[in-house]
Design a protein around this motif. Sequence first.
Motif, PDB file in Angstrom:
ATOM      1  N   ARG A  95       0.540  -0.970   0.084  1.00 45.39           N
ATOM      2  CA  ARG A  95      -0.101  -0.172  -0.058  1.00 45.39           C
ATOM      3  C   ARG A  95       0.973   1.433   0.294  1.00 45.39           C
ATOM      4  O   ARG A  95       2.085   1.238   0.080  1.00 45.39           O
ATOM      5  N   ILE A  96       0.361   1.889  -1.206  1.00 45.58           N
ATOM      6  CA  ILE A  96       1.068   3.686  -0.707  1.00 45.58           C
ATOM      7  C   ILE A  96       0.609   4.056   0.645  1.00 45.58           C
ATOM      8  O   ILE A  96      -0.670   4.410   0.740  1.00 45.58           O
ATOM      9  N   PRO A  97       1.564   4.695   1.598  1.00 43.70           N
ATOM     10  CA  PRO A  97       0.855   4.973   2.528  1.00 43.70           C
ATOM     11  C   PRO A  97      -0.088   6.384   2.413  1.00 43.70           C
ATOM     12  O   PRO A  97       0.507   7.390   1.573  1.00 43.70           O
ATOM     13  N   ALA A  98      -1.258   6.250   3.025  1.00 39.17           N
ATOM     14  CA  ALA A  98      -1.708   7.842   2.889  1.00 39.17           C
ATOM     15  C   ALA A  98      -1.849   8.984   3.564  1.00 39.17           C
ATOM     16  O   ALA A  98      -1.844  10.299   2.368  1.00 39.17           O
ATOM     17  N   LYS A  99      -0.349   9.636   3.986  1.00 47.55           N
ATOM     18  CA  LYS A  99       0.269  10.772   4.185  1.00 47.55           C
ATOM     19  C   LYS A  99       1.292  11.390   2.993  1.00 47.55           C
ATOM     20  O   LYS A  99       1.346  12.200   2.854  1.00 47.55           O
ATOM     21  N   ILE A 100       1.109  10.303   1.289  1.00 49.33           N
ATOM     22  CA  ILE A 100       1.781  10.300   0.230  1.00 49.33           C
ATOM     23  C   ILE A 100       0.932  10.896  -0.210  1.00 49.33           C
ATOM     24  O   ILE A 100      -0.405  10.542  -0.304  1.00 49.33           O
ATOM     25  N   SER A 101       0.893  12.025  -0.751  1.00 47.11           N
ATOM     26  CA  SER A 101      -0.164  12.525  -1.402  1.00 47.11           C
ATOM     27  C   SER A 101      -0.049  12.902  -3.050  1.00 47.11           C
ATOM     28  O   SER A 101       0.872  12.762  -3.588  1.00 47.11           O
ATOM     29  N   LEU A 102      -1.112  11.946  -3.686  1.00 46.07           N
ATOM     30  CA  LEU A 102      -1.089  11.597  -5.068  1.00 46.07           C
ATOM     31  C   LEU A 102      -1.397  12.117  -6.051  1.00 46.07           C
ATOM     32  O   LEU A 102      -2.693  13.260  -5.077  1.00 46.07           O
ATOM     33  N   SER A 113      -8.818  -0.045  -6.053  1.00 44.40           N
ATOM     34  CA  SER A 113      -9.482   1.392  -6.485  1.00 44.40           C
ATOM     35  C   SER A 113     -10.043   2.084  -4.805  1.00 44.40           C
ATOM     36  O   SER A 113     -10.308   3.080  -5.809  1.00 44.40           O
ATOM     37  N   HIS A 114      -9.446   1.775  -4.555  1.00 48.14           N
ATOM     38  CA  HIS A 114      -9.765   2.209  -2.952  1.00 48.14           C
ATOM     39  C   HIS A 114      -9.118   3.998  -2.871  1.00 48.14           C
ATOM     40  O   HIS A 114      -9.638   5.139  -3.013  1.00 48.14           O
ATOM     41  N   ARG A 115      -7.775   3.836  -3.038  1.00 46.49           N
ATOM     42  CA  ARG A 115      -6.803   4.794  -3.392  1.00 46.49           C
ATOM     43  C   ARG A 115      -6.390   5.333  -5.049  1.00 46.49           C
ATOM     44  O   ARG A 115      -6.185   7.094  -4.563  1.00 46.49           O
ATOM     45  N   MET A 116      -7.035   5.138  -5.761  1.00 45.17           N
ATOM     46  CA  MET A 116      -7.508   5.643  -7.163  1.00 45.17           C
ATOM     47  C   MET A 116      -8.970   6.574  -7.266  1.00 45.17           C
ATOM     48  O   MET A 116      -9.410   7.424  -7.621  1.00 45.17           O
ATOM     49  N   LYS A 117     -10.023   6.398  -6.372  1.00 40.56           N
ATOM     50  CA  LYS A 117     -10.142   7.363  -5.854  1.00 40.56           C
ATOM     51  C   LYS A 117     -10.640   8.903  -5.626  1.00 40.56           C
ATOM     52  O   LYS A 117      -9.758   9.105  -4.612  1.00 40.56           O
TER      53      LYS A 117
END
Length: 95
Positions: free
Chosen positions: A42-49, A84-88
């Motif tokens: 997983r890419i950590p949530a703190k990383i701003s995509l 899919s969750h991270r792409m939203k």
Amino acid sequence: MHLCWKITLMLMVLVCVSEQQGNFRRPTRVGVNCCKEVSNARIPAKISLIGYKHQNALDPCVEAIIFYTANEKYCSDPKARWISHRMKGLKEIKD
């Protein structure tokens, strides 16, 4: 007369062959900039995509979802459950 035809024909062939070689260009080298392997992590949530792109598998590249930050890219397995969750809410980047 026969000799003149032969010489003319040989000269025409020589000109055609020379012309073909003059138009020959070597192929240019194209660099491949793609994901050659992916991660399930997983890419950590703190990383701003800022966006993502779907990459198809075309050797040497593999199928991947590429997530982008301002400075980096992350090659992720498109089959991972969290993708899919991270792409939203992210913008899909088109070529």
